[in-house]
Scaffold this motif. Structure first.
Motif, short mmCIF file in Angstrom:
data_model
loop_
_atom_site.label_atom_id
_atom_site.label_comp_id
_atom_site.label_asym_id
_atom_site.label_seq_id
_atom_site.Cartn_x
_atom_site.Cartn_y
_atom_site.Cartn_z
N SER A 1 -103.30 -48.03 46.46
CA SER A 1 -102.89 -46.57 46.51
C SER A 1 -101.30 -46.55 46.24
CB SER A 1 -103.00 -45.75 47.67
OG SER A 1 -104.45 -45.85 48.24
N SER A 2 -100.40 -47.10 46.88
CA SER A 2 -98.87 -46.95 46.74
C SER A 2 -98.47 -47.41 45.28
CB SER A 2 -98.30 -47.64 47.73
OG SER A 2 -98.59 -48.86 48.02
N PRO A 3 -98.89 -48.62 44.68
CA PRO A 3 -98.57 -48.93 43.37
C PRO A 3 -99.04 -47.87 42.37
CG PRO A 3 -99.64 -50.89 44.43
CD PRO A 3 -99.86 -49.64 45.34
N ALA A 4 -100.41 -47.62 42.64
CA ALA A 4 -100.77 -46.58 41.73
C ALA A 4 -100.04 -45.33 41.59
CB ALA A 4 -102.21 -46.19 41.77
N ILE A 5 -99.54 -44.67 42.74
CA ILE A 5 -98.70 -43.53 42.72
C ILE A 5 -97.26 -43.74 42.20
CG2 ILE A 5 -97.71 -41.73 44.27
CD1 ILE A 5 -100.00 -42.00 45.99
N VAL A 6 -96.57 -44.80 42.63
CA VAL A 6 -95.10 -45.01 42.33
C VAL A 6 -94.97 -45.59 40.76
CG1 VAL A 6 -93.41 -46.88 42.53
CG2 VAL A 6 -94.74 -46.22 44.67
N MET A 7 -96.13 -45.81 40.25
CA MET A 7 -96.19 -46.22 38.65
C MET A 7 -96.11 -44.75 37.98
SD MET A 7 -96.14 -47.80 35.86
CE MET A 7 -96.02 -49.41 36.83
N GLN A 8 -96.31 -43.68 38.82
CA GLN A 8 -96.04 -42.46 37.93
C GLN A 8 -94.82 -41.80 37.74
OE1 GLN A 8 -99.10 -41.52 36.57
NE2 GLN A 8 -99.53 -43.37 37.47
N SER A 9 -93.95 -42.64 38.38
CA SER A 9 -92.56 -42.39 38.13
C SER A 9 -91.95 -42.62 36.85
CB SER A 9 -91.52 -43.16 39.04
OG SER A 9 -91.81 -44.34 39.04
N TYR A 10 -92.98 -43.27 36.26
CA TYR A 10 -92.78 -43.58 34.64
C TYR A 10 -92.67 -42.31 33.97
CZ TYR A 10 -95.15 -44.00 30.18
OH TYR A 10 -95.49 -43.78 28.84
N VAL A 11 -93.48 -41.21 34.48
CA VAL A 11 -93.65 -40.13 33.68
C VAL A 11 -91.96 -39.41 33.67
CG1 VAL A 11 -94.43 -37.68 33.43
CG2 VAL A 11 -95.99 -39.69 34.07
N PRO A 12 -91.36 -38.98 34.96
CA PRO A 12 -90.27 -38.46 34.68
C PRO A 12 -88.93 -39.44 34.28
CG PRO A 12 -90.63 -39.15 37.00
CD PRO A 12 -91.91 -39.12 36.05
N MET A 13 -89.27 -40.71 34.17
CA MET A 13 -88.44 -41.55 33.42
C MET A 13 -88.47 -41.50 31.92
SD MET A 13 -88.74 -45.08 35.88
CE MET A 13 -88.55 -45.16 37.41
N THR A 14 -89.48 -41.25 31.61
CA THR A 14 -89.64 -41.22 30.18
C THR A 14 -89.19 -39.82 29.72
OG1 THR A 14 -91.97 -42.45 30.29
CG2 THR A 14 -91.58 -41.19 28.25
N THR A 15 -89.49 -38.75 30.25
CA THR A 15 -88.89 -37.45 29.86
C THR A 15 -87.51 -37.49 29.88
OG1 THR A 15 -91.03 -36.34 31.04
CG2 THR A 15 -88.94 -35.04 30.43
N LEU A 16 -86.81 -38.16 30.83
CA LEU A 16 -85.36 -38.14 30.96
C LEU A 16 -84.92 -38.92 29.68
CD1 LEU A 16 -84.48 -38.83 34.75
CD2 LEU A 16 -84.10 -36.62 33.25
N LEU A 17 -85.65 -40.35 29.19
CA LEU A 17 -85.19 -40.93 28.36
C LEU A 17 -85.36 -40.18 26.94
CD1 LEU A 17 -86.35 -44.51 29.37
CD2 LEU A 17 -83.97 -43.99 28.60
#
Length: 283
Positions: free
Chosen positions: A76-92
Motif C-alpha cells: 500500500s505505502s509504496p504504491a501511494i508514494v509512487m504517485q508523487s511522481y505525478v506532481p513532480m512531473t507536472t512541475l518539471l
C-alpha cells in the motif's frame, strides 16, 4: 494501470527469493530478448537523450522502486508514494517544457506532497523509513525520464522499450554484484513463483503497460496523461489487502487520500484544459 498494479504483488512475491536489483536486471534481460531484434536507431543527435532516459527509468527508477518495495514489506505505502511522481512531473514539465498550470493545479501539487508527509507518520511506514525515501527518489527519476522522453522523435514503442532494457541490464548486474554478493549464483535455485514474477514484470508490466504508456506520453501533454496513474495505487492497495495481508492505518489512509486527491485535482484540471471548445453552432 491494471498491469502495473499487479506488478506490485507479483514482484513482492518474487523478491522473497531474488534480491531487488538482480530482479530488476532479470526483468530487463527477459524483455531485451525479443526486442533486441526490433530496435531502431534514434535520430541523429538523440543518443545522449535516449541513454539518459534509459538510465533514469530503467536503472535508477526501477532499481530504487523495487528496493523500496522490498524494504517496505507492504504494497500500500509504496504504491501511494509512487504517485508523487505525478506532481513532480507536472512541475518539471512546467520548468523544462513550459507547460503552464493554474493556481488550482499548484494547490493540488501542494496537497499531494503534504499527503506524503502525513503518510510518512503511519506506524507501518515509520518502521521502514528508508523505503519511503527510496520510493520518493525513484519517483523523481521517473519524472525526469518522462520529461526527457518528450524530446525523443522517431522512436516506436518497441524501440523505446528495447533500448531501455539493453542499456539497463549491464549497469544493474554490476550494481547487484556489488550490493548483493552471491545473488547471481543462487538464481538457479529460484522457484517458479519467482520466475513467474520476473516474466510478469517483463512482459505484462513493461511490454504491455509501459508500451501503452509511452505511446500516450508521445501523443498527449504530460499533464494530461500522468493523472491516470491514480488508478494504480487503488488497485494495488486492494491486492495488498486481499493477498499480502496489508492493514493500512489511519495516517496512511489520510495521507493516501491527500496524495490521490491532489492527483485527482490535477487530472480534472488537465482534462478540462484538454477538452475542445464547443463550436458556434452548438451554442
Amino acid at each position: 494501470m491494471l498491469a502495473w498494479a499487479g506488478n506490485f504483488l507479483t514482484s513482492a512475491m518474487a523478491m522473497r527469493e531474488i534480491p531487488p536489483i538482480l530482479f530488476t536486471a532479470l526483468r530487463f534481460a527477459l524483455l531485451a530478448l525479443p526486442l533486441v531484434w526490433l530496435v531502431k536507431r534514434p535520430a541523429p543527435g538523440q543518443w545522449p537523450r535516449l541513454i539518459a532516459v534509459c538510465l533514469c527509468i530503467g536503472v535508477l527508477h526501477f532499481g530504487l522502486s523495487f528496493t523500496a518495495l522490498k524494504l517496505a514489506g507492504d504494497l500500500s505505502s509504496p504504491a501511494i508514494v509512487m504517485q508523487s511522481y505525478v506532481p513532480m512531473t507536472t512541475l518539471l514539465a512546467w520548468w523544462v517544457l513550459g507547460e503552464r498550470f493554474a493556481w488550482r493545479t499548484g494547490l493540488a501539487i501542494a496537497v499531494s506532497f503534504a499527503g506524503v508527509l502525513v503518510l510518512g507518520f503511519d506506524p507501518m511506514v515509520l518502521d521502514h523509513p528508508m523505503a519511503l525515501v527510496l520510493m520518493l527518489v525513484s519517483a523523481a527519476f521517473l519524472a525526469i525520464g518522462t520529461v526527457l522522453m518528450k524530446g525523443l522523435r522517431g522512436m516506436d514503442v518497441f524501440s523505446q522499450q528495447g533500448w531501455t532494457a539493453i542499456f539497463s541490464v549491464l549497469p544493474l548486474l554490476a550494481i547487484s554484484t556489488w550490493l548483493e554478493p552471491g545473488a547471481i549464483a543462487r538464481l538457479p535455485d529460484a522457484s517458479w513463483v519467482a520466475w513467474s514474477g520476473a516474466l510478469y514484470a517483463a512482459f505484462v508490466s513493461s511490454l504491455l503497460g509501459h508500451g501503452l504508456y509511452y505511446v500516450l506520453v508521445q501523443r498527449y501533454p504530460v499533464a494530461q496523461v500522468t493523472p491516470w496513474l491514480l488508478l494504480v495505487p487503488v488497485l494495488a492497495i486492494g491486492l495488498g489487502i486481499a493477498f499480502w495481508g496489508d492493514r493500512p492505518g489511519p495516517r496512511l489512509l489520510l495521507g493516501g487520500a491527500m496524495v490521490l486527491g491532489g492527483v485527482l485535482l490535477i487530472a480534472l484540471r488537465a482534462l478540462s484544459k484538454a477538452r475542445p471548445a464547443p463550436l458556434a453552432e452548438d451554442l
